[in-house]
Write a protein that holds these residues in place. Structure first.
Motif, PDB file in Angstrom:
ATOM      1  N   VAL A 122      -3.309  26.218 -39.875  1.00 40.07           N
ATOM      2  CA  VAL A 122      -3.986  25.837 -41.117  1.00 40.07           C
ATOM      3  C   VAL A 122      -5.063  26.871 -41.446  1.00 40.07           C
ATOM      4  N   ASP A 123      -5.490  26.847 -42.696  1.00 43.75           N
ATOM      5  CA  ASP A 123      -6.581  27.718 -43.137  1.00 43.75           C
ATOM      6  C   ASP A 123      -7.933  27.033 -43.028  1.00 43.75           C
ATOM      7  N   CYS A 124      -7.909  25.696 -42.953  1.00 48.77           N
ATOM      8  CA  CYS A 124      -9.158  24.928 -42.924  1.00 48.77           C
ATOM      9  C   CYS A 124      -8.940  23.652 -42.120  1.00 48.77           C
ATOM     10  N   ILE A 125      -9.890  23.327 -41.260  1.00 49.74           N
ATOM     11  CA  ILE A 125      -9.852  22.099 -40.461  1.00 49.74           C
ATOM     12  C   ILE A 125     -10.616  21.018 -41.212  1.00 49.74           C
ATOM     13  N   ASP A 126     -10.001  19.852 -41.365  1.00 52.63           N
ATOM     14  CA  ASP A 126     -10.644  18.784 -42.142  1.00 52.63           C
ATOM     15  C   ASP A 126     -11.944  18.312 -41.496  1.00 52.63           C
ATOM     16  N   LEU A 127     -11.892  17.977 -40.210  1.00 53.31           N
ATOM     17  CA  LEU A 127     -13.068  17.467 -39.501  1.00 53.31           C
ATOM     18  C   LEU A 127     -13.156  18.169 -38.149  1.00 53.31           C
ATOM     19  N   TYR A 128     -14.266  18.853 -37.912  1.00 52.43           N
ATOM     20  CA  TYR A 128     -14.416  19.650 -36.694  1.00 52.43           C
ATOM     21  C   TYR A 128     -15.591  19.103 -35.900  1.00 52.43           C
ATOM     22  N   TYR A 129     -15.281  18.570 -34.723  1.00 58.47           N
ATOM     23  CA  TYR A 129     -16.289  17.948 -33.865  1.00 58.47           C
ATOM     24  C   TYR A 129     -16.780  18.904 -32.782  1.00 58.47           C
ATOM     25  N   GLN A 130     -18.040  18.764 -32.412  1.00 60.51           N
ATOM     26  CA  GLN A 130     -18.480  19.269 -31.119  1.00 60.51           C
ATOM     27  C   GLN A 130     -18.097  18.202 -30.102  1.00 60.51           C
ATOM     28  N   HIS A 131     -17.189  18.552 -29.202  1.00 59.73           N
ATOM     29  CA  HIS A 131     -16.572  17.575 -28.298  1.00 59.73           C
ATOM     30  C   HIS A 131     -17.586  16.978 -27.321  1.00 59.73           C
ATOM     31  N   ARG A 132     -18.410  17.839 -26.750  1.00 61.63           N
ATOM     32  CA  ARG A 132     -19.515  17.409 -25.901  1.00 61.63           C
ATOM     33  C   ARG A 132     -20.697  18.329 -26.185  1.00 61.63           C
ATOM     34  N   VAL A 133     -21.887  17.808 -26.096  1.00 58.76           N
ATOM     35  CA  VAL A 133     -23.087  18.562 -26.428  1.00 58.76           C
ATOM     36  C   VAL A 133     -23.443  19.516 -25.288  1.00 58.76           C
ATOM     37  N   ASP A 134     -23.724  20.758 -25.649  1.00 59.79           N
ATOM     38  CA  ASP A 134     -24.195  21.755 -24.694  1.00 59.79           C
ATOM     39  C   ASP A 134     -25.706  21.613 -24.599  1.00 59.79           C
ATOM     40  N   THR A 135     -26.180  21.128 -23.471  1.00 60.75           N
ATOM     41  CA  THR A 135     -27.613  20.837 -23.332  1.00 60.75           C
ATOM     42  C   THR A 135     -28.462  22.091 -23.136  1.00 60.75           C
ATOM     43  N   ARG A 136     -27.823  23.258 -23.111  1.00 62.40           N
ATOM     44  CA  ARG A 136     -28.580  24.519 -22.984  1.00 62.40           C
ATOM     45  C   ARG A 136     -28.884  25.136 -24.344  1.00 62.40           C
ATOM     46  N   VAL A 137     -28.208  24.650 -25.379  1.00 58.20           N
ATOM     47  CA  VAL A 137     -28.324  25.259 -26.708  1.00 58.20           C
ATOM     48  C   VAL A 137     -28.893  24.225 -27.680  1.00 58.20           C
ATOM     49  N   PRO A 138     -29.973  24.547 -28.389  1.00 54.00           N
ATOM     50  CA  PRO A 138     -30.499  23.585 -29.375  1.00 54.00           C
ATOM     51  C   PRO A 138     -29.392  23.144 -30.332  1.00 54.00           C
ATOM     52  N   ILE A 139     -29.308  21.856 -30.585  1.00 46.47           N
ATOM     53  CA  ILE A 139     -28.240  21.342 -31.456  1.00 46.47           C
ATOM     54  C   ILE A 139     -28.328  21.979 -32.839  1.00 46.47           C
ATOM     55  N   GLU A 140     -29.532  22.370 -33.248  1.00 46.80           N
ATOM     56  CA  GLU A 140     -29.699  23.017 -34.555  1.00 46.80           C
ATOM     57  C   GLU A 140     -28.940  24.339 -34.617  1.00 46.80           C
ATOM     58  N   VAL A 141     -28.866  25.036 -33.488  1.00 50.80           N
ATOM     59  CA  VAL A 141     -28.159  26.319 -33.436  1.00 50.80           C
ATOM     60  C   VAL A 141     -26.650  26.096 -33.559  1.00 50.80           C
ATOM     61  N   THR A 142     -26.143  25.131 -32.818  1.00 49.70           N
ATOM     62  CA  THR A 142     -24.710  24.835 -32.876  1.00 49.70           C
ATOM     63  C   THR A 142     -24.299  24.387 -34.269  1.00 49.70           C
ATOM     64  N   VAL A 143     -25.049  23.460 -34.829  1.00 48.02           N
ATOM     65  CA  VAL A 143     -24.699  22.937 -36.151  1.00 48.02           C
ATOM     66  C   VAL A 143     -24.934  24.000 -37.229  1.00 48.02           C
ATOM     67  N   GLY A 144     -25.898  24.878 -36.994  1.00 53.33           N
ATOM     68  CA  GLY A 144     -26.107  25.970 -37.933  1.00 53.33           C
ATOM     69  C   GLY A 144     -24.873  26.852 -38.066  1.00 53.33           C
ATOM     70  N   GLU A 145     -24.203  27.121 -36.935  1.00 50.37           N
ATOM     71  CA  GLU A 145     -22.975  27.917 -36.990  1.00 50.37           C
ATOM     72  C   GLU A 145     -21.838  27.122 -37.629  1.00 50.37           C
ATOM     73  N   LEU A 146     -21.790  25.822 -37.365  1.00 51.31           N
ATOM     74  CA  LEU A 146     -20.790  24.980 -38.024  1.00 51.31           C
ATOM     75  C   LEU A 146     -21.019  24.967 -39.539  1.00 51.31           C
ATOM     76  N   LYS A 147     -22.268  24.945 -39.946  1.00 48.37           N
ATOM     77  CA  LYS A 147     -22.598  25.015 -41.377  1.00 48.37           C
ATOM     78  C   LYS A 147     -22.065  26.309 -41.977  1.00 48.37           C
ATOM     79  N   ASN A 148     -22.208  27.414 -41.249  1.00 47.41           N
ATOM     80  CA  ASN A 148     -21.657  28.687 -41.718  1.00 47.41           C
ATOM     81  C   ASN A 148     -20.148  28.591 -41.917  1.00 47.41           C
ATOM     82  N   LEU A 149     -19.469  27.920 -40.971  1.00 44.94           N
ATOM     83  CA  LEU A 149     -18.011  27.780 -41.067  1.00 44.94           C
ATOM     84  C   LEU A 149     -17.614  26.919 -42.264  1.00 44.94           C
TER      85      LEU A 149
END
Length: 346
Positions: A122-149
């Motif tokens: 596919v060219d686009c994923i409808d719903l993309y989850y973080q499967h488990r939270v990486d406790t070493r990385v601020p959630i804002e950083v992870t979601v920030g990259e998801l926002k870019n996507l």
């Protein structure tokens, strides 16, 4: 006379516009964890049967296999069939050198997304989850990259899985979270304390995985006898002999009520999840069309408030023995991440 087919209603999942079937299909067991991979032609037939029946919300992850479940869905959902589905997949669970790990750093998020797009075709994923939270990385950083996507058109909606209430709030402040996936069933109810209320306050949809207690509410103790040596449920605390004897009593109470209702215990347990609210979408998994058909019929089982209370009393926390996981136990309770101010990008 054959029973009339069940019409699967549609629902709004979250408040950002995603519309899905009111019941989904968890695809994990087709490829991994619950015994050896099932025959590919049979699974493709099942997936297409589900879509034709109106169950169009399909759930997978890059960790299922790994990768083989996404490849299976990519094969099954070609052409016009793909246009009918809402596809959810996940990233963040890795297994390096035989050890389970979680990752949420931006480079990994982007690479994982590109890999899932290729495997799913596919060219686009409808719903993309973080499967488990990486406790070493601020959630804002992870979601920030998801926002870019999202902005690049590679994903439509963002989800979290097994995240704490505070993690959900922090993530939602960066970009609206459409759905939170969590284990919710008659015998896994501790998410009701803070996570469910937080999702509802923020307008986040709730996706309930393992709504049948990992198959326990389908067949009770008989389930254990049917599991292969490769099935992870063999090592789960609730299925161990010291806990199973008590948990069988829970199943028998649910089974007795199902007999009175004229349905199966699995339909009753699934109907309990459906009756939690219009913002909840359970995603029972199966590898057999006959079981899929039975699960869909749970949509027609209506429960009164008194029946809901009776079910909850039968499967109360005092009556259920054992943790739900033998590893990564209660991950949402440990999903706090460092403050954003601590992050130094590479």
């Amino acid at each position: 006379m054959a029973a009339a087919p069940v019409v699967v209603p549609r629902m709004k999942l979250g408040s950002q516009g995603l519309e899905v079937s009111a019941q989904g299909l968890g695809c994990m067991g087709m490829s991994t964890y619950y015994g050896p991979p099932k025959p590919e032609p049979d699974m493709i037939e099942l997936i297409n049967h589900a879509v034709a029946a109106g169950v169009t919300f399909l759930d997978t992850s890059d960790s299922y296999g790994p990768h083989t479940n996404e490849l299976l869905l990519g094969k099954a959902l070609q052409g016009a069939v793909m246009e009918k589905v809402q596809l959810a997949t996940k990233f963040g669970v890795t297994s390096a050198y035989g050890k389970l790990d979680f990752r949420g750093d931006p480079a990994y998020v982007r690479a994982a997304c590109e890999g899932s797009l290729r495997r799913l075709g596919v060219d686009c994923i409808d719903l993309y989850y973080q499967h488990r939270v990486d406790t070493r990385v601020p959630i804002e950083v992870t979601v920030g990259e998801l926002k870019n996507l999202v902005e690049e058109g590679k994903i439509n909606y963002i989800g979290l899985s097994e995240a704490s209430a505070s993690t959900i709030r922090r993530a939602h402040a960066v970009h609206p979270i459409t759905a939170v996936q969590l284990e919710w069933s008659l015998w896994s109810r501790d998410v009701e304390e803070s996570i469910i209320p937080t999702c509802r306050e923020l307008g986040i949809g709730i996706v309930a995985y393992s709504p049948l207690g990992r198959g326990f509410f389908s067949s009770g103790a008989k389930l254990i006898d049917s599991l292969s040596e490769q099935d992870i449920r063999k090592n789960m605390p609730r299925f161990q002999p010291e806990n199973l004897n008590k948990n069988i009593q829970v199943f028998e109470r649910v089974n007795e009520m199902a007999r009175r209702k004229g349905c199966t215990p699995s339909q009753l347990a699934l109907a309990w999840v459906h009756n939690q609210g219009s913002d909840v979408c359970p995603i029972p998994g199966t590898t057999k069309i006959v079981n899929f058909n039975q699960n869909v019929r749970a949509l027609s089982v209506k429960l009164t408030p008194d029946e809901m209370l009776e079910l909850e009393s039968s499967a109360s926390a005092d009556n259920v023995q054992g943790d739900r996981h033998s590893h990564i136990a209660y991950t949402w309770k440990n999903s706090e991440t460092p403050p954003l101010s601590s992050w130094k990008s590479e």
